[in-house]
Design an enzyme around this catalytic site. Structure first.
Site, PDB file in Angstrom:
ATOM      1  N   SER A 135       2.588  38.659  -1.974  1.00  0.00           N
ATOM      2  CA  SER A 135       1.618  39.753  -2.125  1.00  0.00           C
ATOM      3  C   SER A 135       0.682  39.798  -0.915  1.00  0.00           C
ATOM      4  O   SER A 135       0.292  40.871  -0.458  1.00  0.00           O
ATOM      5  CB  SER A 135       0.814  39.583  -3.414  1.00  0.00           C
ATOM      6  OG  SER A 135       0.154  38.344  -3.410  1.00  0.00           O
ATOM      7  N   ASP A 179       8.433  36.198   5.509  1.00  0.00           N
ATOM      8  CA  ASP A 179       7.881  37.172   4.565  1.00  0.00           C
ATOM      9  C   ASP A 179       7.799  38.556   5.208  1.00  0.00           C
ATOM     10  O   ASP A 179       8.153  39.572   4.597  1.00  0.00           O
ATOM     11  CB  ASP A 179       6.488  36.743   4.104  1.00  0.00           C
ATOM     12  CG  ASP A 179       6.495  35.350   3.498  1.00  0.00           C
ATOM     13  OD1 ASP A 179       7.598  34.832   3.250  1.00  0.00           O
ATOM     14  OD2 ASP A 179       5.418  34.799   3.279  1.00  0.00           O
TER      15      ASP A 179
END
Ligand code: GLA
Length: 392
Positions: A135, A179
């Site tokens: 996130s 990521d």
């Protein structure tokens, strides 16, 4: 809800939030960035070794609008504090604050391009935070893209990848590029085999009847908070091992790692060294297993990875280990902790024919004991291999 509906729902939520806070008006744009789940290849990306994550259907949407000045103002549906700062402002917010990711985005954009115009922005997310699903990187990537687009720049994946991993270090975690690559360049129905230096992104189709289940342990791991020191210490131990072995890189170590004098390393250096080398081999095996539709081999590699993270790196925790055992007993073919560790989610490989019964078993055997904390929409879901932010 279908992925397209989910995205438009988030976009509406972000746009409404923007107008609630900064007033109605035209010129609102949105950018959606998915989260990612790492299938295998944990704590090796920052040594430039290949990894195998996938972008998932959940993510964050940022609605934004130009400002006439150099101010950046932002709100989020999951944060209480409002961010307000000037472009080129380099003072950090307190550790753990979401505002540091916005400052990092501004630093990334300013390092690569000329940024003159500030924005008002609102972030809507349906990604559990501090759960190993990126996130925070999604926020960094999304805010960087929003700032750049507001300044007339349409960045490429490669341009962003040259700057984002370094930018994340502004927040303090000395991570790698996995990521950012996954959330930018993921492909529908595929895992993404990412190689670094030079960056190579190869989508590998996932067999149609495999299902990846994400299950939250109901413990969190805030990457910009307490976990940061532990994370960075792991990286230092791995780098220390290389130095003591007089090796230039882990790629070099892999050519002959079974015969290296690891007895000269300290205990944590030895454990990290062994994990990194074996995990890199498991990534290679997992790519072959995916390509060969070898369900059993992929599952077994997930289990081996978990054992190494639990007993070697020692970065799992009791709830995550219990969840892994429970999902395996419930019929998953393989399972492991995913992400940076110290809490968060488990990824489990299931088959289309038993995915429902595995989920039901987890509800009864794991979540029933913690019903007050369990949110079935956000804590237990099938990860849908999805497009990254810059993939149509
Ligand atoms: C975090 C980092 C990644 C990677 C993982 C562990 O998610 O941001 O770069 O190192 O931890 O595999």
């Amino acid at each position: 809800m279908s992925l397209a509906n989910l995205r438009s729902f988030l976009a509406e939520e972000a746009s409404a939030l923007l107008q609630d806070h900064f007033g109605p008006g035209p010129g609102i744009q949105t950018v959606f960035v998915p989260g990612r789940v790492n299938l295998i290849g944990e704590h090796i990306d920052y040594y430039d070794l290949p990894v195998l994550p996938m972008a998932i259907g959940r993510g964050i949407c940022i609605a934004y609008r130009h400002r006439p000045d150099r101010k950046v103002c932002a709100v989020s549906n999951s944060q209480r504090t409002k961010a307000v700062f000037e472009l080129s402002h380099h003072e950090k917010a307190p550790p753990g604050s979401w505002i540091n990711y916005l400052l990092a985005a501004e630093a990334v954009a300013g390092n690569g391009w000329i940024i003159e115009t500030g924005i008002d922005a609102a972030v809507a997310s349906n990604l559990p935070s501090a759960a190993g699903l990126s996130s925070s990187s999604a926020l960094l990537v999304g805010f960087t893209i929003a700032l750049l687009r507001a300044n007339g720049v349409e960045p490429s994946i490669r341009e962003l990848m040259a700057l984002l991993p370094e930018g994340e270090q502004f927040v303090g975690t000395r991570g790698g590029g996995m990521d950012h690559a996954a959330v930018l360049a993921g492909c529908p129905r595929c895992a993404l085999h990412i190689r670094f230096s030079p960056l190579q992104l190869a989508p590998i189709p996932i067999p149609f009847d495999w299902r990846f289940l994400v299950a939250h342990s109901l413990t969190t791991a805030e990457k910009s908070g307490a976990v940061r020191e532990k994370y960075n210490a792991l990286r230092m131990a791995g780098t220390g091992a290389l130095q003591k072995l007089c090796l230039p890189s882990y790629a070099a170590a892999l050519q002959n790692y079974e015969n290296l004098p690891v007895e000269n390393l300290g205990e944590s250096e030895r454990k990290v060294f062994r994990h990194v080398c074996k995990e890199a081999q498991r990534v290679g095996g997992a790519v072959e297993a995916l390509q060969a539709n070898d369900f059993a081999r992929f599952g077994s590699l997930l289990n081996q990875s978990h054992e190494s993270l639990r007993d070697g790196l020692q970065i799992s925790n009791d709830p995550v280990n219990t969840l892994v055992e429970t999902v395996l007993q419930a019929g998953a073919e393989g399972a492991r902790m995913t992400g940076a560790g110290f809490g968060g989610c488990v990824i489990a490989l299931c088959h289309a024919h038993n995915i429902d019964s595995v989920q039901e078993a987890l509800r009864q055997r794991y979540y029933a004991k913690q019903l007050d904390q369990f949110d079935s929409d956000n804590h237990l879901f099938i990860a849908e291999p999805s497009a990254g932010a810059l993939i149509e």
